[in-house]
Design a protein around this motif. Structure first.
Motif, mmCIF file in Angstrom:
data_model
loop_
_atom_site.group_PDB
_atom_site.id
_atom_site.type_symbol
_atom_site.label_atom_id
_atom_site.label_comp_id
_atom_site.label_asym_id
_atom_site.label_seq_id
_atom_site.Cartn_x
_atom_site.Cartn_y
_atom_site.Cartn_z
ATOM 1 N N ASP A 260 0.974 -1.174 -0.048
ATOM 2 C CA ASP A 260 -0.095 -0.004 0.036
ATOM 3 C C ASP A 260 0.985 1.308 0.009
ATOM 4 O O ASP A 260 1.506 1.619 1.118
ATOM 5 C CB ASP A 260 -0.878 -0.148 1.336
ATOM 6 C CG ASP A 260 -1.854 1.194 1.487
ATOM 7 O OD1 ASP A 260 -2.074 1.762 0.145
ATOM 8 O OD2 ASP A 260 -2.509 1.273 2.314
ATOM 9 N N ILE A 261 0.975 1.887 -1.169
ATOM 10 C CA ILE A 261 1.863 2.981 -1.298
ATOM 11 C C ILE A 261 1.159 4.312 -0.966
ATOM 12 O O ILE A 261 0.203 4.569 -1.410
ATOM 13 C CB ILE A 261 2.437 3.338 -2.661
ATOM 14 C CG1 ILE A 261 3.318 1.850 -2.994
ATOM 15 C CG2 ILE A 261 3.241 4.434 -2.885
ATOM 16 C CD1 ILE A 261 3.714 1.504 -4.283
ATOM 17 N N GLY A 262 1.884 5.001 -0.073
ATOM 18 C CA GLY A 262 1.090 6.175 0.605
ATOM 19 C C GLY A 262 -0.053 5.869 1.507
ATOM 20 O O GLY A 262 -1.031 6.323 1.411
ATOM 21 N N CYS A 263 0.460 4.721 2.468
ATOM 22 C CA CYS A 263 -0.635 4.066 3.258
ATOM 23 C C CYS A 263 -1.341 5.220 4.412
ATOM 24 O O CYS A 263 -2.347 4.846 4.845
ATOM 25 C CB CYS A 263 -0.170 2.848 4.129
ATOM 26 S SG CYS A 263 1.359 3.492 5.117
ATOM 27 N N SER B 257 -2.450 2.069 -4.265
ATOM 28 C CA SER B 257 -2.321 3.379 -3.748
ATOM 29 C C SER B 257 -3.408 4.403 -4.042
ATOM 30 O O SER B 257 -4.153 4.583 -4.726
ATOM 31 C CB SER B 257 -1.075 4.159 -4.780
ATOM 32 O OG SER B 257 -0.841 5.386 -4.254
ATOM 33 N N ALA C 274 8.187 7.386 -2.394
ATOM 34 C CA ALA C 274 7.807 7.062 -3.818
ATOM 35 C C ALA C 274 8.320 7.574 -4.973
ATOM 36 O O ALA C 274 8.491 7.164 -6.065
ATOM 37 C CB ALA C 274 6.273 6.757 -4.036
ATOM 38 N N VAL D 97 -5.222 2.089 -8.173
ATOM 39 C CA VAL D 97 -4.720 3.557 -8.000
ATOM 40 C C VAL D 97 -6.264 4.347 -7.917
ATOM 41 O O VAL D 97 -6.910 4.305 -8.715
ATOM 42 C CB VAL D 97 -3.857 4.159 -8.849
ATOM 43 C CG1 VAL D 97 -3.650 5.801 -8.627
ATOM 44 C CG2 VAL D 97 -2.517 3.484 -8.812
ATOM 45 N N ASP E 296 5.007 4.983 3.812
ATOM 46 C CA ASP E 296 4.633 6.394 3.265
ATOM 47 C C ASP E 296 5.862 6.923 3.661
ATOM 48 O O ASP E 296 6.645 6.456 4.542
ATOM 49 C CB ASP E 296 3.508 6.691 4.663
ATOM 50 C CG ASP E 296 2.826 7.964 4.022
ATOM 51 O OD1 ASP E 296 1.459 7.838 3.470
ATOM 52 O OD2 ASP E 296 3.373 9.122 4.336
ATOM 53 N N CYS F 277 -2.545 9.368 -2.934
ATOM 54 C CA CYS F 277 -1.455 9.711 -2.767
ATOM 55 C C CYS F 277 -0.544 10.159 -3.782
ATOM 56 O O CYS F 277 0.206 11.094 -3.768
ATOM 57 C CB CYS F 277 -0.496 8.336 -2.282
ATOM 58 S SG CYS F 277 1.441 8.403 -2.298
#
Length: 256
Positions: free
Chosen positions: A37-40, A101, A85, A130, A62, A104
């Motif tokens: 999870d990118i930018g959680c 994501s 990221a 996304v 994050d 984010c």
């Protein structure tokens, strides 16, 4: 930019989490083993993933120390770590079944490169999912920019607002180049706000933050007041005294 405030962000937890739920529900991958999870943020979106994919190992990342600390505190059964990221993809050596994501990528430049990086950490057949706010023509963004450029504030706020977001047609072309199949859709969430002040509260932790960060502490409240005056003009009060706050978001899923 100063670190994010998870407590302020979570004041509208329900509204901010719903898009993550909607995005997760569009992911059709049987028994994924690993998800990132990118930018959680504070872990609200990561928790949604864990509820849907109970057997998967899920990593939330994050670039905010405050957000990661809150995520760890609220979700001790999941893994979280700091990650930027915009520059740290070379540090990821494992592959994931799902790269997720939610709200984010609007903070990260060069989306053509970013989306390629996200696809590169997927297994073959993996899914990238996304969601990002689309705010080019929304009244709130125009108001903040207009107030910032008035003689009263331009001596403090010298930067130009940069939109990292691409247009839908550009995302379409990028996704057609880097994936075997993809879907795109847009949803406008009609948030019910109890007051105009609530809209300021919403934006204080996100869209207003870059402006407030450069202002002296004694000027922040005054800037918000000037923005509020314009918000009152732009968003009518409904018969039940609430205010409709339309919020468009773009979604896409893509298969490697």
């Amino acid at each position: 930019m100063s670190d994010w405030n998870s407590e302020l962000y979570l004041k509208f937890k329900k509204e901010r989490t719903q898009p993550a739920i909607d995005l997760a529900n569009k992911i059709h991958f049987k028994n994924p083993e690993k998800i990132i999870d990118i930018g959680c943020g504070p872990g609200n979106s990561t928790k949604i993933l864990k509820e849907k994919f109970k057997e998967a190992r899920i990593l939330g990342v994050d670039n905010s120390v405050n957000m990661i600390e809150t995520a760890k505190k609220n979700n001790p059964d999941m893994d979280f770590k700091l990650f930027d990221a915009s520059r740290d993809f070379d540090l990821i050596i494992e592959k994931f079944d799902i790269v997720f994501s939610n709200a984010c990528i609007q903070w990260i430049p060069n989306h053509k490169k970013l989306l390629k990086n996200m696809m590169n950490i997927l297994v073959p057949g993996g899914i990238m999912a996304v969601q990002t706010p689309i705010q080019f023509d929304q009244p709130m963004h125009r108001i903040v920019d207009r107030v910032a450029k008035t003689p009263k504030w331009k001596e403090y706020i010298k930067f130009e607002k940069v939109f990292n977001i691409l247009h839908e047609e550009e995302y379409f072309d990028v996704l057609s180049e880097i994936s075997s199949d993809f879907s795109m859709w847009k949803t406008v969430y009609m948030h019910r706000m109890p007051s105009h002040e609530s809209i300021i509260e919403w934006y204080r932790s996100t869209g207003l933050k870059p402006y407030l960060d450069v202002l002296p502490s004694e000027k922040k409240e005054e800037f918000e007041k000037d923005v509020l005056e314009e918000v009152i003009k732009a968003y009518p009060i409904q018969k039940n005294s609430e205010v409709i706050f339309p919020f468009p978001r773009l979604f896409f899923t893509a298969i490697k």
